[in-house]
Design an enzyme around this catalytic site. Structure first.
Site, PDB file in Angstrom:
ATOM      1  N   SER A  67       0.794  -1.230   0.000  1.00  0.00           N
ATOM      2  CA  SER A  67       0.000   0.000   0.000  1.00  0.00           C
ATOM      3  C   SER A  67       0.824   1.278   0.000  1.00  0.00           C
ATOM      4  CB  SER A  67      -0.959   0.017   1.199  1.00  0.00           C
ATOM      5  OG  SER A  67      -2.066  -0.819   0.960  1.00  0.00           O
ATOM      6  N   LYS A  70       0.792   3.328  -3.092  1.00  0.00           N
ATOM      7  CA  LYS A  70      -0.320   4.242  -3.371  1.00  0.00           C
ATOM      8  C   LYS A  70       0.138   5.702  -3.382  1.00  0.00           C
ATOM      9  CE  LYS A  70      -3.614   1.031  -1.226  1.00  0.00           C
ATOM     10  NZ  LYS A  70      -4.466   0.753  -0.056  1.00  0.00           N
ATOM     11  N   TYR A 192      -2.575  -2.261 -10.680  1.00  0.00           N
ATOM     12  CA  TYR A 192      -2.610  -2.089  -9.227  1.00  0.00           C
ATOM     13  C   TYR A 192      -1.775  -3.152  -8.518  1.00  0.00           C
ATOM     14  CZ  TYR A 192      -4.472  -1.830  -4.487  1.00  0.00           C
ATOM     15  OH  TYR A 192      -4.598  -1.743  -3.119  1.00  0.00           O
ATOM     16  N   TYR A 244      -4.321   3.090   7.889  1.00  0.00           N
ATOM     17  CA  TYR A 244      -5.533   2.278   8.029  1.00  0.00           C
ATOM     18  C   TYR A 244      -6.369   2.794   9.198  1.00  0.00           C
ATOM     19  CZ  TYR A 244      -2.795  -0.880   5.021  1.00  0.00           C
ATOM     20  OH  TYR A 244      -2.043  -1.400   4.003  1.00  0.00           O
ATOM     21  N   VAL A 262       1.063  -3.784   3.985  1.00  0.00           N
ATOM     22  CA  VAL A 262       1.044  -5.099   4.610  1.00  0.00           C
ATOM     23  C   VAL A 262       2.311  -5.907   4.314  1.00  0.00           C
ATOM     24  CG1 VAL A 262      -1.457  -5.223   4.767  1.00  0.00           C
ATOM     25  CG2 VAL A 262      -0.292  -6.132   2.731  1.00  0.00           C
TER      26      VAL A 262
END
Length: 308
Positions: A67, A70, A192, A244, A262
């Site tokens: 992540s 991103k 992605y 998160y 993660v």
């Protein structure tokens, strides 16, 4: 007080003190390739605006960006679409799990922010729609920021994500049904998962995001990566949504814009100072690295790095 005189020694001490935490977390197993990563590993690196880098542990060991990728996709999309992007994705904390389908349904296919999964998939759609070879463009961007031409996507992790990405596919098709995905969904998902599978080290990661600590300018090359306004916006989103469901707690305790993945890494931006990157695979129930959170929290406290 931001002192760097004996920073390497401090980083080594913080990592050593965090060893008992290895057993308190669990390596991500919903992506089988990540479940194979040895848990007894840790690293931390600090890159400063004057070009120095301090590190301890396995700071040159590659791990999966997940992540944290991103951030890079978002900057690329902001550079392409400017304010038009914010008509398709919002900038509010979600208050729901990062892969919530229910929230996306409620809000008619417009993701709450670009760092939950739906938002990042929307950003991936922007990149696929605006680059003829979006996966290559993403890697080229990262290579430019790190100064390392060998940055690559781990094929084992990529294929594992493709095989087990049903929930992300559901998010993408739901957005497509609301008209908020322009490209073909399989192509968007391939991009992605490919960007999430990018392999990087703590030292490379810390160096790559220095532009966010320097108002959009990469200090090592003096290259403008994004506008000052967009650097501000990215840092604001990371402050409210980057960790998160622990984003509020992290802002409360640490007070820095940050993003976790993660794969076990956390990166924190210290404006006008530098970037901290820490990595250790075992995660807490929120999906954040137990050791990396501890190390960054203690480092920020010892050096007085909080923005607040």
């Amino acid at each position: 007080m931001k002192q760097t005189a004996n920073l390497t020694g401090l980083l080594q001490r913080l990592l050593e003190h965090s060893r008992p935490l290895y057993s308190q977390g669990k390596v991500a197993d919903y992506i089988p390739a990540l479940a194979q990563v040895a848990p007894q590993q840790a690293a931390v690196a600090v890159a400063t605006l004057d070009g120095k880098i301090f590190s301890a542990g396995a700071a040159q060991q590659n791990f999966s960006l997940q992540s944290i990728s991103k951030i890079f996709g978002l900057v690329m999309a902001m550079n392409r679409l400017s304010d038009e992007l914010w008509q398709r994705v919002h900038m509010e904390p979600s208050g729901q799990p990062f892969n919530s389908i229910v929230q996306l349904e409620w809000e008619q296919g417009i993701p709450r922010n670009p760092v939950i999964n739906a938002g990042a998939i929307l950003v991936a759609d922007v990149l696929v729609s605006h680059y003829s070879a979006s996966k290559t463009a993403f890697l080229t961007f990262l290579r430019r920021l790190t100064g390392v031409e060998t940055i690559y996507a781990d094929q084992q992790v990529y294929l594992s994500e493709l095989e087990h990405g049903n929930r992300n596919a559901a998010l993408a098709y739901l957005m497509k049904s609301f008209g908020n995905i322009e490209a073909e969904v399989p192509q968007v998902l391939e991009h992605y998962f490919h960007q999430c599978a990018t392999a990087i080290s703590c030292e490379q990661l810390a160096r790559s995001l220095l532009f966010l600590a320097n108002r959009g300018v990469q200090p090592l090359s003096n290259e403008i990566i994004c506008s000052r306004r967009d650097a501000h916006r990215v840092n604001a989103i990371l402050s409210t949504s980057g960790m998160y469901d622990q984003s509020g707690e992290f802002a409360f305790k640490v007070g820095l814009p940050a993003k976790s993945g993660v794969g076990g890494a956390i990166v924190a931006i210290v404006p006008q100072f530098g970037v901290i990157a820490a990595w250790s695979p075992p995660l807490n129930p929120y999906g954040n690295s137990v050791v990396a959170m501890q190390v960054i929290s203690q480092l920020a406290e010892e050096l007085g790095l909080s923005l607040f």
